[in-house]
Design a protein around this motif. Structure first.
Motif, PDB file in Angstrom:
ATOM      1  N   ARG A 112       0.832  -1.196   0.000  1.00 18.80           N
ATOM      2  CA  ARG A 112       0.000   0.000   0.000  1.00 18.80           C
ATOM      3  C   ARG A 112       0.868   1.247   0.000  1.00 18.80           C
ATOM      4  O   ARG A 112       2.045   1.230   0.373  1.00 18.80           O
ATOM      5  N   GLU A 113       0.246   2.336  -0.400  1.00 22.39           N
ATOM      6  CA  GLU A 113       0.951   3.613  -0.504  1.00 22.39           C
ATOM      7  C   GLU A 113       1.645   3.980   0.797  1.00 22.39           C
ATOM      8  O   GLU A 113       2.800   4.433   0.798  1.00 22.39           O
ATOM      9  N   ASN A 114       0.971   3.778   1.923  1.00 19.15           N
ATOM     10  CA  ASN A 114       1.539   4.193   3.210  1.00 19.15           C
ATOM     11  C   ASN A 114       2.618   3.252   3.725  1.00 19.15           C
ATOM     12  O   ASN A 114       3.169   3.471   4.811  1.00 19.15           O
ATOM     13  N   GLU A 115       2.935   2.228   2.965  1.00 13.88           N
ATOM     14  CA  GLU A 115       4.012   1.314   3.358  1.00 13.88           C
ATOM     15  C   GLU A 115       5.336   1.687   2.711  1.00 13.88           C
ATOM     16  O   GLU A 115       6.343   1.014   2.931  1.00 13.88           O
ATOM     17  N   TYR A 116       5.307   2.760   1.914  1.00 13.58           N
ATOM     18  CA  TYR A 116       6.519   3.231   1.255  1.00 13.58           C
ATOM     19  C   TYR A 116       6.991   4.518   1.908  1.00 13.58           C
ATOM     20  O   TYR A 116       6.196   5.348   2.337  1.00 13.58           O
ATOM     21  N   ASP A 117       8.314   4.670   1.975  1.00 10.97           N
ATOM     22  CA  ASP A 117       8.909   5.784   2.702  1.00 10.97           C
ATOM     23  C   ASP A 117       9.347   6.941   1.817  1.00 10.97           C
ATOM     24  O   ASP A 117       9.395   8.086   2.275  1.00 10.97           O
ATOM     25  N   TYR A 118       9.721   6.653   0.588  1.00 13.84           N
ATOM     26  CA  TYR A 118      10.270   7.687  -0.299  1.00 13.84           C
ATOM     27  C   TYR A 118       9.530   7.653  -1.628  1.00 13.84           C
ATOM     28  O   TYR A 118       9.175   6.568  -2.125  1.00 13.84           O
ATOM     29  N   TRP A 119       9.363   8.846  -2.208  1.00 16.94           N
ATOM     30  CA  TRP A 119       8.600   8.975  -3.448  1.00 16.94           C
ATOM     31  C   TRP A 119       9.303   9.911  -4.414  1.00 16.94           C
ATOM     32  O   TRP A 119       9.933  10.903  -4.005  1.00 16.94           O
ATOM     33  N   GLY A 120       9.166   9.589  -5.706  1.00 15.87           N
ATOM     34  CA  GLY A 120       9.611  10.502  -6.736  1.00 15.87           C
ATOM     35  C   GLY A 120       8.544  11.534  -7.031  1.00 15.87           C
ATOM     36  O   GLY A 120       7.457  11.511  -6.444  1.00 15.87           O
ATOM     37  N   GLN A 121       8.846  12.413  -7.972  1.00 16.99           N
ATOM     38  CA  GLN A 121       7.927  13.513  -8.275  1.00 16.99           C
ATOM     39  C   GLN A 121       6.847  13.110  -9.266  1.00 16.99           C
ATOM     40  O   GLN A 121       5.866  13.836  -9.442  1.00 16.99           O
ATOM     41  N   GLY A 122       7.021  11.977  -9.916  1.00 20.99           N
ATOM     42  CA  GLY A 122       6.031  11.488 -10.867  1.00 20.99           C
ATOM     43  C   GLY A 122       6.347  11.873 -12.297  1.00 20.99           C
ATOM     44  O   GLY A 122       6.994  12.890 -12.561  1.00 20.99           O
ATOM     45  N   THR A 123       5.883  11.037 -13.219  1.00 18.84           N
ATOM     46  CA  THR A 123       6.044  11.305 -14.647  1.00 18.84           C
ATOM     47  C   THR A 123       4.756  10.925 -15.361  1.00 18.84           C
ATOM     48  O   THR A 123       4.163   9.884 -15.074  1.00 18.84           O
ATOM     49  N   GLN A 124       4.312  11.790 -16.256  1.00 19.92           N
ATOM     50  CA  GLN A 124       3.015  11.590 -16.919  1.00 19.92           C
ATOM     51  C   GLN A 124       3.143  10.590 -18.065  1.00 19.92           C
ATOM     52  O   GLN A 124       4.067  10.669 -18.887  1.00 19.92           O
ATOM     53  N   VAL A 125       2.196   9.663 -18.106  1.00 20.39           N
ATOM     54  CA  VAL A 125       2.082   8.710 -19.206  1.00 20.39           C
ATOM     55  C   VAL A 125       0.680   8.848 -19.787  1.00 20.39           C
ATOM     56  O   VAL A 125      -0.305   8.761 -19.052  1.00 20.39           O
ATOM     57  N   THR A 126       0.601   9.076 -21.089  1.00 21.84           N
ATOM     58  CA  THR A 126      -0.682   9.231 -21.760  1.00 21.84           C
ATOM     59  C   THR A 126      -0.767   8.240 -22.907  1.00 21.84           C
ATOM     60  O   THR A 126       0.110   8.199 -23.767  1.00 21.84           O
TER      61      THR A 126
END
Length: 129
Positions: A112-126
């Motif tokens: 689950r999302e709350n089980e992760y400690d670090y995140w990137g800024q995201g990249t858009q895929v269309t």
């Protein structure tokens, strides 16, 4: 502290392919503490969902049912990079894709999302039809 930077997003037609990359940086000790790497995505108006994950200490790979057989998660230890190869893409794969790292192994699958400690800024895929 660990930093994650994604790249490789863009636009593709249905049936096409994209490969996302996530470069992991930080101290040697912080990177060594990462137990799990994952990819999540969030479509417009939707909740963030786990797509794929891998266990850094072994060969375990986990996928959401919606992408199993089409997406492949992998890593290059020497480059501190995690990849998400996306094939036979569908319009419903359109989303912002996030790379994530966890210092503990989630109990089930991608986690689950709350089980992760670090995140990137995201990249858009269309994906267009």
């Amino acid at each position: 502290r660990v930093q994650l930077v994604e790249s490789g997003g863009g636009s593709v037609q249905a049936g096409g392919s994209l490969r996302l990359s996530c470069v992991v940086s930080g101290s040697t000790d912080d990177i060594a503490d990462i137990a799990y790497m994952g990819w999540f995505r969030q479509g417009r108006g939707k909740e963030r969902e786990g797509v794929a994950a891998l266990y850094t200490g072994g060969s375990g790979r986990y996928y959401a049912g919606s992408v199993k057989g089409r997406f492949t998660i992998s890593r290059d230890v020497a480059l501190n990079t995690v990849y998400l190869q996306m094939n036979n893409m569908k319009t419903e794969d359109t989303a912002v894709y996030y790379c994530a790292a966890a210092s503990h192994v989630p109990p089930v699958g991608v986690g689950r999302e709350n089980e992760y400690d670090y995140w990137g800024q995201g990249t858009q895929v269309t994906v267009s039809s």
